[in-house]
Structures are given as C-alpha cells and as structure tokens.
Design a protein around this motif. Structure first.
Motif, PDB file in Angstrom:
ATOM      1  N   GLU A 102      60.928 -13.349  56.105  1.00 14.71           N
ATOM      2  CA  GLU A 102      60.790 -12.227  55.169  1.00 14.71           C
ATOM      3  C   GLU A 102      59.990 -12.656  53.946  1.00 14.71           C
ATOM      4  O   GLU A 102      59.114 -11.926  53.472  1.00 14.71           O
ATOM      5  CB  GLU A 102      62.180 -11.753  54.746  1.00 14.71           C
ATOM      6  N   GLY A 103      60.269 -13.843  53.442  1.00 15.68           N
ATOM      7  CA  GLY A 103      59.534 -14.355  52.282  1.00 15.68           C
ATOM      8  C   GLY A 103      58.068 -14.560  52.572  1.00 15.68           C
ATOM      9  O   GLY A 103      57.208 -14.233  51.762  1.00 15.68           O
ATOM     10  N   ARG A 104      57.767 -15.083  53.743  1.00 14.35           N
ATOM     11  CA  ARG A 104      56.363 -15.298  54.124  1.00 14.35           C
ATOM     12  C   ARG A 104      55.633 -13.971  54.244  1.00 14.35           C
ATOM     13  O   ARG A 104      54.495 -13.836  53.827  1.00 14.35           O
ATOM     14  CB  ARG A 104      56.289 -16.081  55.433  1.00 14.35           C
ATOM     15  N   GLU A 105      56.314 -12.964  54.817  1.00 15.48           N
ATOM     16  CA  GLU A 105      55.707 -11.638  54.965  1.00 15.48           C
ATOM     17  C   GLU A 105      55.465 -11.012  53.586  1.00 15.48           C
ATOM     18  O   GLU A 105      54.408 -10.435  53.337  1.00 15.48           O
ATOM     19  CB  GLU A 105      56.607 -10.737  55.824  1.00 15.48           C
ATOM     20  N   ALA A 106      56.425 -11.149  52.686  1.00 16.33           N
ATOM     21  CA  ALA A 106      56.258 -10.612  51.329  1.00 16.33           C
ATOM     22  C   ALA A 106      55.103 -11.312  50.619  1.00 16.33           C
ATOM     23  O   ALA A 106      54.307 -10.662  49.924  1.00 16.33           O
ATOM     24  CB  ALA A 106      57.556 -10.781  50.538  1.00 16.33           C
ATOM     25  N   GLN A 107      54.988 -12.623  50.789  1.00 17.53           N
ATOM     26  CA  GLN A 107      53.872 -13.353  50.171  1.00 17.53           C
ATOM     27  C   GLN A 107      52.540 -12.885  50.739  1.00 17.53           C
ATOM     28  O   GLN A 107      51.563 -12.704  50.006  1.00 17.53           O
ATOM     29  CB  GLN A 107      54.025 -14.862  50.401  1.00 17.53           C
ATOM     30  N   ARG A 108      52.486 -12.681  52.049  1.00 17.34           N
ATOM     31  CA  ARG A 108      51.248 -12.220  52.683  1.00 17.34           C
ATOM     32  C   ARG A 108      50.835 -10.869  52.103  1.00 17.34           C
ATOM     33  O   ARG A 108      49.677 -10.670  51.740  1.00 17.34           O
ATOM     34  CB  ARG A 108      51.430 -12.110  54.195  1.00 17.34           C
ATOM     35  N   HIS A 109      51.783  -9.934  51.969  1.00 19.48           N
ATOM     36  CA  HIS A 109      51.479  -8.621  51.390  1.00 19.48           C
ATOM     37  C   HIS A 109      50.984  -8.768  49.950  1.00 19.48           C
ATOM     38  O   HIS A 109      50.017  -8.123  49.546  1.00 19.48           O
ATOM     39  CB  HIS A 109      52.712  -7.706  51.406  1.00 19.48           C
ATOM     40  N   TYR A 110      51.638  -9.620  49.184  1.00 19.52           N
ATOM     41  CA  TYR A 110      51.256  -9.820  47.794  1.00 19.52           C
ATOM     42  C   TYR A 110      49.824 -10.332  47.684  1.00 19.52           C
ATOM     43  O   TYR A 110      49.001  -9.784  46.958  1.00 19.52           O
ATOM     44  CB  TYR A 110      52.227 -10.796  47.104  1.00 19.52           C
ATOM     45  N   ASN A 112      47.474 -10.193  49.788  1.00 20.18           N
ATOM     46  CA  ASN A 112      46.499  -9.251  50.333  1.00 20.18           C
ATOM     47  C   ASN A 112      46.367  -8.004  49.482  1.00 20.18           C
ATOM     48  O   ASN A 112      45.724  -7.036  49.870  1.00 20.18           O
ATOM     49  CB  ASN A 112      46.874  -8.852  51.770  1.00 20.18           C
ATOM     50  N   GLY A 113      47.002  -8.000  48.311  1.00 21.92           N
ATOM     51  CA  GLY A 113      46.903  -6.875  47.391  1.00 21.92           C
ATOM     52  C   GLY A 113      47.709  -5.664  47.817  1.00 21.92           C
ATOM     53  O   GLY A 113      47.470  -4.556  47.348  1.00 21.92           O
ATOM     54  N   GLU A 114      48.700  -5.848  48.696  1.00 17.98           N
ATOM     55  CA  GLU A 114      49.508  -4.738  49.213  1.00 17.98           C
ATOM     56  C   GLU A 114      50.813  -4.622  48.453  1.00 17.98           C
ATOM     57  O   GLU A 114      51.885  -4.600  49.036  1.00 17.98           O
ATOM     58  CB  GLU A 114      49.781  -4.965  50.703  1.00 17.98           C
ATOM     59  N   ARG A 115      50.744  -4.525  47.159  1.00 19.81           N
ATOM     60  CA  ARG A 115      51.956  -4.517  46.324  1.00 19.81           C
ATOM     61  C   ARG A 115      52.696  -3.233  46.394  1.00 19.81           C
ATOM     62  O   ARG A 115      52.387  -2.172  46.442  1.00 19.81           O
ATOM     63  CB  ARG A 115      51.570  -4.840  44.888  1.00 19.81           C
TER      64      ARG A 115
END
Length: 115
Positions: A102-110, A112-115
């Motif tokens: 979950e943390g890795r996915e949240a970091q990826r979104h962050y 990639n500018g997907e806040r």
C-alpha cells in the motif's frame, strides 16, 4: 527548559498468542504525534517535513542505542514468550506485506502527480 514526565495512555489489542498488536498501537501513537506536530508544521502538511526529520532523528537514536526491538506481551511473565512472539510475528507477516505494498502504491501515485 525544564524536563517533565508525560504519561500517555493507548488502548491496545491482544492477539490469540497473548501479544499486543504493535502495528495498531504504533499507528495510534503516530496519529497522536501528528496531532502534536500540526501546530508547528501547519494543518495542510499531513506528511510534513518536520515529521520526517523528527522520525529520522528518532530512528538514528534507536540505532545508536543498539536498535532495541519491542514485541509486547499482554502481561509480564507470559509463559513460552519467545514461541508466542514468533507465532505473533508469523501471523502479522501478511499484514506487513499489505502495508508495504500500500505504501509503495501511494508513493507511486504521489511521484506521478496523482495526488
């Protein structure tokens, strides 16, 4: 500055092995730490730089102290503590893996500018 002792109380869950759920307890403690930092960092900074700095300092202190590790029994003197500790950590393995994913996915979104 004058040093004071501050006592905080947290509700904790005990698992079937008689061990306190450290993941849930740590999350509750982090939530309280965040509330303490908001007046200094600002309410619009949920992952504020000051929290990261303080966390890094605390981790460094732990390493300097020999990285003490805590798995809390629900009561002192618990029989077969080491066996119960291992079973508790084995049971938590999937939860830890899910949290890391979950943390890795949240970091990826962050990033990639997907806040």
């Amino acid at each position: 500055m004058k040093e004071r002792t501050v006592r905080l109380e947290f509700a904790a869950l005990e698992d079937r092995h008689g061990i306190i759920d450290g993941l849930t307890l740590a999350r509750a403690m982090i939530a309280e730490a965040h509330k303490l930092l908001v007046p200094y960092a600002g309410a619009d900074a949920p992952c504020s730089e000051i929290f990261d700095i303080l966390m890094g300092q605390a981790f460094t202190d732990n390493l300097a102290d020999g990285m003490p590790s805590i798995v809390m029994p629900a009561e002192h003197g618990l029989p077969d503590y080491e066996k119960r500790r291992r079973a508790h950590l084995d049971d938590a393995r999937d939860r830890v893996a899910a949290l890391l994913a979950e943390g890795r996915e949240a970091q990826r979104h962050y990033w990639n500018g997907e806040r």
